[in-house]
Design a protein around this motif. Structure first.
Motif, PDB file in Angstrom:
ATOM      1  N   ASP A 139     -12.152 -54.913  52.205  1.00 36.54           N
ATOM      2  CA  ASP A 139     -12.571 -53.627  51.659  1.00 36.54           C
ATOM      3  C   ASP A 139     -11.353 -52.722  51.507  1.00 36.54           C
ATOM      4  O   ASP A 139     -10.542 -52.576  52.425  1.00 36.54           O
ATOM      5  N   ARG A 197     -15.257 -51.528  48.086  1.00 37.12           N
ATOM      6  CA  ARG A 197     -14.678 -50.213  48.400  1.00 37.12           C
ATOM      7  C   ARG A 197     -15.766 -49.429  49.119  1.00 37.12           C
ATOM      8  O   ARG A 197     -16.779 -49.069  48.517  1.00 37.12           O
ATOM      9  N   SER A 198     -15.567 -49.208  50.410  1.00 39.38           N
ATOM     10  CA  SER A 198     -16.558 -48.522  51.233  1.00 39.38           C
ATOM     11  C   SER A 198     -17.936 -49.177  51.082  1.00 39.38           C
ATOM     12  O   SER A 198     -18.928 -48.525  50.767  1.00 39.38           O
ATOM     13  N   ILE A 218     -11.832 -49.458  54.089  1.00 37.09           N
ATOM     14  CA  ILE A 218     -12.058 -49.634  55.528  1.00 37.09           C
ATOM     15  C   ILE A 218     -11.543 -50.986  56.038  1.00 37.09           C
ATOM     16  O   ILE A 218     -11.900 -51.410  57.129  1.00 37.09           O
TER      17      ILE A 218
END
Length: 266
Positions: free
Chosen positions: A147, A116-117, A150
């Protein structure tokens, strides 16, 4: 695991990062032999191996800017291309290790890790742990991952080590590249920092630099700070950044001699 070491073979060591698809086969063969010999000397040692993507993954990743996220159709095509390049180098690596008699088994980050990020959110490491407990040589490598924010990104080997260290608690982390350590005066290269500690990092910071060749994951600055954080948090006792170019350098590092820059609490 007090007998557990993490060893990373940098992309600059096992490939020529400025020439696409340029695996340094003789270097890889020598390193495989030194790893095999070091494990024979200390049969109780457990080793997790990682390697960079060098001129296989980094050039494609820079072309598609994969590190910063994946959204468009072209970027997703690039995501697949980077995966193919990283996997191709890993295949060469595992075949080289297997010829040296090592029981290597790959844990592909793309198929196991969700971020995540850029930060690891999900990774079941039980398989890696079982492999270590049963005398196998697990290997990870710089790879694309999916992800949640993104779309996709690249997870470097150091970032993987940073997460895995919180779960597996290695005694030492060894980072082998082409530089003999962290330079006090990069790019002049006249002197090395022998020791980096939390209290000395401000003195070191201005001398840190990204690498001279294509590296989409941050170069030396990112490496030093991520490893220093592991030491500060108690997830690892010591990190050694050293050159793996010389004969016996990998063997010596595994058996306890850090010839480059040590990162520790004191």
């Amino acid at each position: 695991m007090k007998d557990l070491l993490f060893l990373k073979l940098g992309g600059s060591l096992i490939t020529d990062k400025n020439i696409a698809h340029s695996a340094r086969l003789e270097v890889m063969e020598r390193i495989a032999g030194e790893i095999a010999r070091s494990l024979k000397v200390n049969p109780g040692l457990k080793l997790l191996l990682g390697h960079g993507s060098g001129s296989f993954g980094h050039i494609a990743a820079r072309k598609f800017n994969t590190r910063d996220g994946v959204k468009t159709s072209r970027e997703w095509q690039g995501f697949a291309e980077v995966w193919q390049e990283a996997r191709a180098l890993n295949t060469i690596m595992i075949e080289t290790l297997a010829r040296a008699g090592l029981p290597v088994i790959t844990f592909s980050p793309c198929s196991q890790v969700i971020t995540r990020s850029h930060l690891v959110e999900n990774w079941d490491v039980s398989g890696i742990n079982t492999a270590l407990e049963n005398g196998l040589l697990p290997i990870v490598y710089g790879d694309v991952v999916f992800d949640k924010l993104i779309g996709g990104t690249i997870l470097s080997t150091e970032e993987q080590f940073e997460y895995l260290a919180t779960k597996l608690k290695p005694a030492r982390i060894l980072l082998a590249g082409i530089e003999p350590g962290v330079w006090q005066d990069f790019p002049a290269r006249n002197g090395l920092f022998q020791l980096i500690t939390p209290t000395r990092i401000e003195l070191v910071d201005k001398y840190l630099s990204v690498s001279e060749s294509p590296d989409v994951t941050g170069g030396m600055r990112s490496k030093v700070y991520s490893m220093l954080n592991l030491v500060k948090s108690g997830h690892c006792d010591e990190v050694c950044i050293f050159s793996g170019r010389e004969d016996e350098s990998i063997f010596n590092a595994i058996t306890g001699l850090c010839s480059g820059t040590t990162i520790s609490l004191e």
